[in-house]
Design an enzyme around this catalytic site. Structure first.
Site, short mmCIF file in Angstrom:
data_model
loop_
_atom_site.label_atom_id
_atom_site.label_comp_id
_atom_site.label_asym_id
_atom_site.label_seq_id
_atom_site.Cartn_x
_atom_site.Cartn_y
_atom_site.Cartn_z
N SER A 23 0.82 -1.22 0.00
CA SER A 23 0.00 0.00 0.00
C SER A 23 0.85 1.26 0.00
O SER A 23 0.33 2.37 -0.02
CB SER A 23 -0.94 0.00 1.22
OG SER A 23 -0.20 -0.16 2.41
N ASN A 110 -1.96 -2.79 13.10
CA ASN A 110 -3.42 -2.65 13.06
C ASN A 110 -3.91 -1.44 13.86
O ASN A 110 -4.77 -0.68 13.39
CB ASN A 110 -4.09 -3.93 13.57
CG ASN A 110 -3.75 -5.12 12.71
OD1 ASN A 110 -3.21 -4.96 11.61
ND2 ASN A 110 -4.04 -6.31 13.20
N THR A 155 -40.68 25.71 -9.50
CA THR A 155 -40.89 24.33 -9.07
C THR A 155 -41.13 23.56 -10.36
O THR A 155 -41.67 24.13 -11.33
CB THR A 155 -42.11 24.17 -8.14
OG1 THR A 155 -43.29 24.54 -8.86
CG2 THR A 155 -42.01 25.06 -6.89
N HIS A 156 -40.69 22.32 -10.41
CA HIS A 156 -40.76 21.52 -11.66
C HIS A 156 -40.04 22.22 -12.81
O HIS A 156 -40.38 22.01 -13.96
CB HIS A 156 -42.21 21.25 -12.08
CG HIS A 156 -43.07 20.71 -11.00
ND1 HIS A 156 -43.33 19.37 -10.83
CD2 HIS A 156 -43.74 21.34 -9.99
CE1 HIS A 156 -44.12 19.21 -9.78
NE2 HIS A 156 -44.38 20.38 -9.25
N SER A 277 -13.92 26.37 -26.67
CA SER A 277 -14.04 25.19 -27.51
C SER A 277 -12.93 25.21 -28.54
O SER A 277 -12.53 26.27 -29.01
CB SER A 277 -15.40 25.21 -28.21
OG SER A 277 -15.35 24.47 -29.41
N LYS A 283 -17.67 29.87 -28.21
CA LYS A 283 -18.08 29.17 -26.99
C LYS A 283 -17.35 29.65 -25.74
O LYS A 283 -16.17 29.97 -25.75
CB LYS A 283 -17.83 27.66 -27.14
CG LYS A 283 -18.73 26.95 -28.13
CD LYS A 283 -20.21 26.94 -27.73
CE LYS A 283 -20.47 26.09 -26.51
NZ LYS A 283 -20.49 24.66 -26.83
N ASN A 285 -17.58 27.86 -22.07
CA ASN A 285 -18.23 26.73 -21.40
C ASN A 285 -18.04 26.75 -19.88
O ASN A 285 -16.95 27.04 -19.40
CB ASN A 285 -17.69 25.42 -21.95
CG ASN A 285 -18.02 25.24 -23.42
OD1 ASN A 285 -19.08 25.68 -23.89
ND2 ASN A 285 -17.12 24.62 -24.16
N GLU A 290 -19.65 21.96 -14.46
CA GLU A 290 -19.94 20.67 -15.14
C GLU A 290 -19.10 19.54 -14.53
O GLU A 290 -19.60 18.45 -14.28
CB GLU A 290 -19.63 20.78 -16.63
CG GLU A 290 -20.65 21.59 -17.41
CD GLU A 290 -20.22 21.75 -18.87
OE1 GLU A 290 -20.68 20.97 -19.70
OE2 GLU A 290 -19.40 22.65 -19.15
N TYR A 317 -8.95 -7.00 12.35
CA TYR A 317 -8.35 -6.52 11.10
C TYR A 317 -8.36 -7.60 10.03
O TYR A 317 -8.06 -8.75 10.30
CB TYR A 317 -6.91 -6.03 11.34
CG TYR A 317 -6.27 -5.49 10.07
CD1 TYR A 317 -6.49 -4.18 9.67
CD2 TYR A 317 -5.51 -6.32 9.24
CE1 TYR A 317 -5.95 -3.69 8.48
CE2 TYR A 317 -4.96 -5.83 8.05
CZ TYR A 317 -5.19 -4.52 7.68
OH TYR A 317 -4.66 -4.04 6.51
N GLN A 322 -7.31 -2.41 4.01
CA GLN A 322 -6.35 -1.54 3.34
C GLN A 322 -7.02 -0.76 2.20
O GLN A 322 -6.53 0.28 1.78
CB GLN A 322 -5.20 -2.40 2.80
CG GLN A 322 -4.08 -1.63 2.16
CD GLN A 322 -2.86 -2.50 1.95
OE1 GLN A 322 -2.16 -2.84 2.90
NE2 GLN A 322 -2.60 -2.90 0.71
N LYS A 325 -8.25 3.35 1.91
CA LYS A 325 -7.45 4.57 1.74
C LYS A 325 -7.61 5.30 0.42
O LYS A 325 -7.82 6.51 0.40
CB LYS A 325 -5.97 4.24 1.96
CG LYS A 325 -5.71 3.93 3.42
CD LYS A 325 -4.31 3.50 3.69
CE LYS A 325 -4.28 2.84 5.04
NZ LYS A 325 -5.13 1.61 5.09
N1 ARG Z 1 -1.08 -1.40 5.10
C1 ARG Z 1 -2.03 -1.90 6.03
C2 ARG Z 1 -3.36 -1.17 5.84
O1 ARG Z 1 -3.34 -0.17 5.25
C3 ARG Z 1 -1.55 -1.69 7.44
C4 ARG Z 1 -2.08 -2.68 8.40
C5 ARG Z 1 -1.52 -4.02 8.05
N2 ARG Z 1 -1.73 -4.96 9.06
C6 ARG Z 1 -1.53 -6.28 8.85
N3 ARG Z 1 -1.73 -7.06 9.83
N4 ARG Z 1 -1.16 -6.72 7.69
O2 ARG Z 1 -4.40 -1.63 6.27
#
Ligand code: ARG
Length: 471
Positions: A23, A110, A155-156, A277, A283, A285, A290, A317, A322, A325
């Site tokens: 990650s 964790n 309205t509408h 454009s 144009k 825009n 949008e 966990y 993961q 994120k």
């Molecule tokens: N990179 C992991 C996450 O974002 C961190 C926690 C990992 N924990 C584990 N027991 N593998 O969730």
């Protein structure tokens, strides 16, 4: 050095597995929070006599150096080290030697990752309240400048009753005010410490979680260690609030797009916020509203994505988590962009008061008011409604508006009409007749603006106070 968890393994991790499970490519964004959490943790380990003071000082100095390097860009992460937590720990051990390996005493990734996320989001919550406040202020200033601007209310998407343009803008001030309030309320659930939960069950070391919480400015400590490492509600809550804000922005976007069309010409967005454009030279825009309207989709998607990740997930966990994120970071960036652009775009928007006023002259949005006039003369509202319906139909057939009719023409539909109706029908009078709390009459809108101003001052004070607390 081999993997931090390499002891139990006899084989190298498959290259693709390493890449698939890492990650670090996105959680590197949590570097500062990770170091912040580690500093508080190691300080507590020292205070509790779990680590000697000298080791604590060495580790803290090392952590500061690692963070400086990360901030300078003088650092390269290793996919093999999986995530920000192990990359930083590895960098620390490289810097201070084996003593760096003592940092992770009484802690798991964790509870560490959950702590990082809490630290990260509580800052964002304050920033978003601030951004909402800026947008509300821009809308409020436009409202003040348009207290005398009358526009058809719909309205509408059909003309309904004339209103002050200020009143329309103040509706958005209220909407974004609720958004800010929701975020402020969520702060107490973001501002909780998971650290000390360990992997799931707590730790054998005599740690002091409340001391860590105090150092980090958390008001509360998670009650239950399993809940502490399993909970992602605070992220869901943020994603929901963000979705509602985007929904509000998308409604405003849609109106701005309509209003700036040649068919409406109610407003003109500043050149700085529009694009051209590549083929049609004429144009201009409204790309910003949008795109905001379009990007609302991904923000909803991030919410549904995380709800689905968490659905049926057993405690505690699981690696699935993961996945909390990337969507969150994406929502943060998307919302930041939208709010940062909207405030100046609203502030610089040109309002075509005359065109709005002309539109009001050319419609039947004053029809309710002569119905109310007949009610004042004793006619039951249902009958008055019928009379005016017929009058409007007559006008349409004759190609006239209500104000064009002579008193004789009016009297064909009811003997109760008299020449006072011409005043009743004037758009200014129609607007000002709605003099109830929350209505569109000028004195009501002025007071709404004053009340909003007081609220905005309170929000600004909250931002100042909590920006300090959440650092
Ligand atoms: N990179 C992991 C996450 O974002 C961190 C926690 C990992 N924990 C584990 N027991 N593998 O969730």
């Amino acid at each position: 050095m081999s993997k931090l968890w390499g002891g139990r393994f006899t084989k190298k991790t498959d290259q693709l597995v390493e890449e698939y499970t890492a990650s670090i490519t996105f959680d590197k964004e949590l570097a500062e929070e990770d170091v912040q959490g580690s500093l508080a943790h190691v300080t507590m380990l020292g205070k509790q006599g779990i680590l000697p003071d000298a080791d604590v000082e060495t580790i803290k100095d090392g952590l500061h150096r690692v963070l400086q390097r990360i901030k300078r860009g003088d650092w390269e992460y290793e996919i093999a080290d999986e995530d920000i937590h192990m990359n930083i720990e590895k960098a620390l051990i490289d810097d201070v030697g084996p003593v760096g390996g003592k940092l992770h005493t009484g802690r798991s990734r964790n509870d560490q990752v959950a702590t990082d996320m809490h630290l990260y989001l509580r800052k964002r919550v304050v920033e978003f309240v601030d951004l909402l406040h800026k947008l509300q202020s821009a809308l409020l200033e436009q409202a003040k400048a348009n207290l005398d601007t009358i526009v058809p209310g719909y309205t509408h998407l059909q003309r309904a009753q004339p209103i002050l343009f200020a009143h329309h803008l103040m509706a958005y001030v209220s909407m974004f005010g609720r958004d800010a309030e929701r975020l402020q309320d969520s702060y107490k659930r973001v501002n909780m410490l998971p650290l000390g939960a360990g992997a799931l069950a707590g730790t054998t070391f005599p740690i002091d979680r409340h001391f860590v919480a105090k150092q980090l400015g958390f008001d509360r400590v998670y009650e239950n260690s399993l809940d502490a490492v399993s909970d992602r509600d605070f992220i869901l809550e943020f994603l929901s609030h963000a979705s509602i804000i985007m929904m509000h922005l998308s409604r405003l976007s849609e109106e701005l797009i309509l209003w700036s069309s040649t068919e409406f010409r109610f407003v003109e967005l500043d050149d700085a916020f529009c694009t051209g454009s590549s083929i049609m030279p004429q144009k201009k825009n409204p790309d910003v509203p949008e795109l905001v309207r379009g990007k609302t989709g991904r923000v909803y998607g991030n919410l549904i994505g995380l709800l689905t990740v968490l659905k049926s997930l057993p405690l505690a966990y699981n690696k699935d988590m993961q996945e909390d994120k990337e969507g969150m970071f994406d929502t943060v960036r998307t919302l930041q962009g939208a709010l940062q652009l909207f405030a100046p775009m609203i502030a610089t928007m040109k309002v075509n008061k005359d065109i709005m006023r002309q539109a009001v002259n050319q419609d039947f949005s004053n029809a309710t008011d002569i119905a109310d006039f007949l009610v004042g003369k004793g006619l039951p509202f249902r009958q008055a409604h019928e009379v005016i319906g017929k009058t409007v139909l007559y006008c349409i057939q004759q190609g006239k508006y209500l104000l064009d009719l002579t008193l004789e023409e009016f009297k064909q539909f009811s003997p109760l009409f008299d020449d006072r109706i011409y005043a009743v029908l004037q758009p200014e009078n129609v607007v000002n007749a709605r003099n109830v709390y929350g209505g569109t009459a000028t004195p009501q809108v002025s007071e709404a603006i004053s009340r909003a101003q007081v609220e905005l001052e309170a929000t600004a004070a909250w931002v100042t106070e909590f920006a300090e607390k959440s650092r």
